[in-house]
Design a protein around this motif. Sequence first.
Motif, mmCIF file in Angstrom:
data_model
loop_
_atom_site.group_PDB
_atom_site.id
_atom_site.type_symbol
_atom_site.label_atom_id
_atom_site.label_comp_id
_atom_site.label_asym_id
_atom_site.label_seq_id
_atom_site.Cartn_x
_atom_site.Cartn_y
_atom_site.Cartn_z
ATOM 1 N N ALA A 1 -18.046 8.005 -1.179
ATOM 2 C CA ALA A 1 -16.761 7.529 -0.674
ATOM 3 C C ALA A 1 -16.954 6.501 0.437
ATOM 4 O O ALA A 1 -16.132 5.599 0.617
ATOM 5 N N LEU A 2 -18.057 6.620 1.183
ATOM 6 C CA LEU A 2 -18.329 5.666 2.259
ATOM 7 C C LEU A 2 -18.529 4.263 1.707
ATOM 8 O O LEU A 2 -18.034 3.278 2.268
ATOM 9 N N VAL A 3 -19.251 4.147 0.597
ATOM 10 C CA VAL A 3 -19.506 2.834 -0.004
ATOM 11 C C VAL A 3 -18.217 2.239 -0.578
ATOM 12 O O VAL A 3 -17.930 1.056 -0.391
ATOM 13 N N THR A 4 -17.433 3.060 -1.278
ATOM 14 C CA THR A 4 -16.178 2.533 -1.823
ATOM 15 C C THR A 4 -15.236 2.113 -0.701
ATOM 16 O O THR A 4 -14.553 1.093 -0.807
ATOM 17 N N SER A 5 -15.212 2.879 0.384
ATOM 18 C CA SER A 5 -14.361 2.510 1.526
ATOM 19 C C SER A 5 -14.817 1.192 2.141
ATOM 20 O O SER A 5 -13.996 0.359 2.538
ATOM 21 N N ALA B 1 0.822 -1.211 0.000
ATOM 22 C CA ALA B 1 0.000 0.000 0.000
ATOM 23 C C ALA B 1 0.852 1.255 0.000
ATOM 24 O O ALA B 1 0.511 2.263 -0.626
ATOM 25 N N ALA B 2 1.989 1.198 0.704
ATOM 26 C CA ALA B 2 2.866 2.367 0.780
ATOM 27 C C ALA B 2 3.597 2.610 -0.533
ATOM 28 O O ALA B 2 4.014 3.745 -0.812
ATOM 29 N N GLY B 3 3.761 1.550 -1.340
ATOM 30 C CA GLY B 3 4.539 1.661 -2.564
ATOM 31 C C GLY B 3 4.121 2.801 -3.483
ATOM 32 O O GLY B 3 4.946 3.647 -3.850
ATOM 33 N N PRO B 4 2.835 2.880 -3.885
ATOM 34 C CA PRO B 4 2.425 3.966 -4.778
ATOM 35 C C PRO B 4 2.622 5.350 -4.176
ATOM 36 O O PRO B 4 2.999 6.295 -4.881
ATOM 37 N N THR C 1 -9.595 0.370 -10.224
ATOM 38 C CA THR C 1 -8.663 1.488 -10.390
ATOM 39 C C THR C 1 -8.997 2.294 -11.640
ATOM 40 O O THR C 1 -8.995 3.538 -11.624
ATOM 41 N N TYR C 2 -9.291 1.595 -12.743
ATOM 42 C CA TYR C 2 -9.705 2.300 -13.960
ATOM 43 C C TYR C 2 -11.014 3.056 -13.734
ATOM 44 O O TYR C 2 -11.201 4.174 -14.228
ATOM 45 N N ALA D 1 -5.117 6.205 -4.789
ATOM 46 C CA ALA D 1 -4.413 5.413 -3.777
ATOM 47 C C ALA D 1 -4.974 5.681 -2.386
ATOM 48 O O ALA D 1 -5.128 4.761 -1.569
ATOM 49 N N LEU D 2 -5.316 6.935 -2.100
ATOM 50 C CA LEU D 2 -5.889 7.268 -0.795
ATOM 51 C C LEU D 2 -7.277 6.661 -0.628
ATOM 52 O O LEU D 2 -7.644 6.229 0.469
ATOM 53 N N ARG D 3 -8.060 6.631 -1.705
ATOM 54 C CA ARG D 3 -9.399 6.029 -1.644
ATOM 55 C C ARG D 3 -9.308 4.537 -1.326
ATOM 56 O O ARG D 3 -10.175 3.990 -0.634
ATOM 57 N N ALA D 4 -8.253 3.902 -1.818
ATOM 58 C CA ALA D 4 -8.078 2.460 -1.588
ATOM 59 C C ALA D 4 -7.336 2.149 -0.294
ATOM 60 O O ALA D 4 -7.138 0.977 0.033
ATOM 61 N N LEU D 5 -6.936 3.171 0.466
ATOM 62 C CA LEU D 5 -6.152 2.958 1.677
ATOM 63 C C LEU D 5 -6.845 2.055 2.703
ATOM 64 O O LEU D 5 -6.161 1.295 3.407
ATOM 65 N N PRO D 6 -8.185 2.096 2.850
ATOM 66 C CA PRO D 6 -8.829 1.175 3.806
ATOM 67 C C PRO D 6 -8.498 -0.291 3.553
ATOM 68 O O PRO D 6 -8.490 -1.090 4.496
ATOM 69 N N LEU D 7 -8.233 -0.662 2.308
ATOM 70 C CA LEU D 7 -7.872 -2.057 2.012
ATOM 71 C C LEU D 7 -6.590 -2.436 2.738
ATOM 72 O O LEU D 7 -6.517 -3.488 3.392
ATOM 73 N N ALA D 8 -5.567 -1.592 2.620
ATOM 74 C CA ALA D 8 -4.294 -1.898 3.267
ATOM 75 C C ALA D 8 -4.428 -1.899 4.787
ATOM 76 O O ALA D 8 -3.883 -2.776 5.473
ATOM 77 N N LEU D 9 -5.151 -0.915 5.337
ATOM 78 C CA LEU D 9 -5.323 -0.855 6.785
ATOM 79 C C LEU D 9 -6.056 -2.089 7.311
ATOM 80 O O LEU D 9 -5.679 -2.652 8.347
ATOM 81 N N ALA D 10 -7.092 -2.507 6.584
ATOM 82 C CA ALA D 10 -7.833 -3.695 7.002
ATOM 83 C C ALA D 10 -6.965 -4.938 6.934
ATOM 84 O O ALA D 10 -7.023 -5.818 7.810
ATOM 85 N N MET D 11 -6.125 -5.035 5.901
ATOM 86 C CA MET D 11 -5.246 -6.190 5.759
ATOM 87 C C MET D 11 -4.222 -6.248 6.890
ATOM 88 O O MET D 11 -3.948 -7.317 7.446
ATOM 89 N N VAL D 12 -3.681 -5.084 7.254
ATOM 90 C CA VAL D 12 -2.689 -5.024 8.336
ATOM 91 C C VAL D 12 -3.301 -5.480 9.662
ATOM 92 O O VAL D 12 -2.657 -6.154 10.465
ATOM 93 N N VAL D 13 -4.560 -5.131 9.902
ATOM 94 C CA VAL D 13 -5.228 -5.520 11.144
ATOM 95 C C VAL D 13 -5.711 -6.963 11.088
ATOM 96 O O VAL D 13 -5.602 -7.715 12.072
#
Length: 470
Positions: free
Chosen positions: A358-362, A147-150, A290-291, A305-317
């Motif tokens: 944004a709530l639904v995409t998150s 997630a940090a890569g981009p 992403t497209y 990338a910021l919109r998709a950030l919840p994915l990485a946070l959820a994975m880390v937890v």
Amino acid sequence: MTPARTRRLTLVGSVLGASVVALDGTVLTVAQPSLRRDLDASLAAVQWTSTAYLVTVAALLVFAGRLGDRFGHRRVFAIGAIGFGATSAGLGLAPGIGWVIGLRVLQGVAGALLQPATLGLLRAVYPAELLARPIAWRTSAIGLSAAAGPLVGGALTAQLGWRSVFFLTVVPAVVAGVSALLVRLPAATEAASVPAPGSGLDLPGAGLLGGALAALVFTLAEVPEHGPSPTVWLGLAAATALGTAFLRHERRTRHPLLPSAVLRAPTVAPALGVLLTASAALFGTLFLVTYFLQDVLALDPLACALRALPLALAMVVAAPASATLSRRHGPRRTVVAGMSSLTLGALLASGFRPDTSALVTSAAFLLLGAGFGAVMATATTAVVRAAPLGAAGVAGGLQQTAMNIGPALGVATATTLAADRPPAEALTPTLLALAAVAATGTILATRLPAAHRPAAPAPAPAPALRDAER
């Protein structure tokens, strides 16, 4: 060195090694446009900076795991990590696109040596009942790095140029390799790595399997750009022919590349199937979403990338939490729950519209990340636990192979199903199909054990080692 210190050093090396590979895979994507302009390279040549690495890694992962089983995971890991750092430094200094592609091949060799050993080392120093937690931390680190890569890659490329993204991984890779050299593995582990008299590495089998996997990954990488072209069909035919030849060879050889103790373990096949379907569903979904975010919602890459950030946070937890859930409720229920979350995330994403909040995409990204984090940690633990100590590297190689083929398969599936339709039109039917892929993984997860089975016993020390101990 005390066992606790050995475990800490091993965990640090494993996490760093896995994180470096995950970070490298995402920062390069952001830097490729700048690299192309600076080196005056063609689009096809720039694509080969990724394809060459992926094909090399896929071809060598299982054989690299076997090398770790034969000569010691500590040595193989150190060579891979330091080699990865050295090639990263070389890439940062590369004078032309040809050098970049060639060094990416060498980096693929180093990455193949490194990745299975990150799991082989953990299997070597942690008792079976404690193995789930370090693998979960490793999974969290991979999610955070990816997630940090981009974000990191975009900032570095904008401020310092594309070469800086390669220098980013030099120090962590070297530190990981040195930390492995400081570790002294338990005597039982060293004994498991001593080859039995007359045993071999099965080089013909390694060549056949490597060729089959390389052809498959190359073919899947070609689909997004060229579709079902003659090259793709030829690649599939080559992968099928080489794979068939490999299976025939393995049945006849005295010392197969894939030990029967790994293949016959009832947990391994369903766990690998789960990892394959989960990674295919996730990465295929992310590719198309992403497209959608960029072309339909008009978000720039950083905002995307910021919109998709919840994915990485959820994975880390979810990854470390899954270790506790698996201990209490068993691998089967944990993975079924994770695959169900992944399926629901793909279904929710299939309903994205231009006016979607944004709530639904998150929420969709949270479901995807939580499901994938739990599945990856728990299914990986199931594969590694099922392998005898002397075949942990091969098990790690199989796990990494599934995690390399799955994303390529998912992206190829999304591209084929979306065809030439606009993202807004292609999103719903394509993501419904990918949700069905995730649901297939849910069915496979029901074949996992309801509770953790005892780990496979380590093989007895080789006669030569027993004589030396006397």
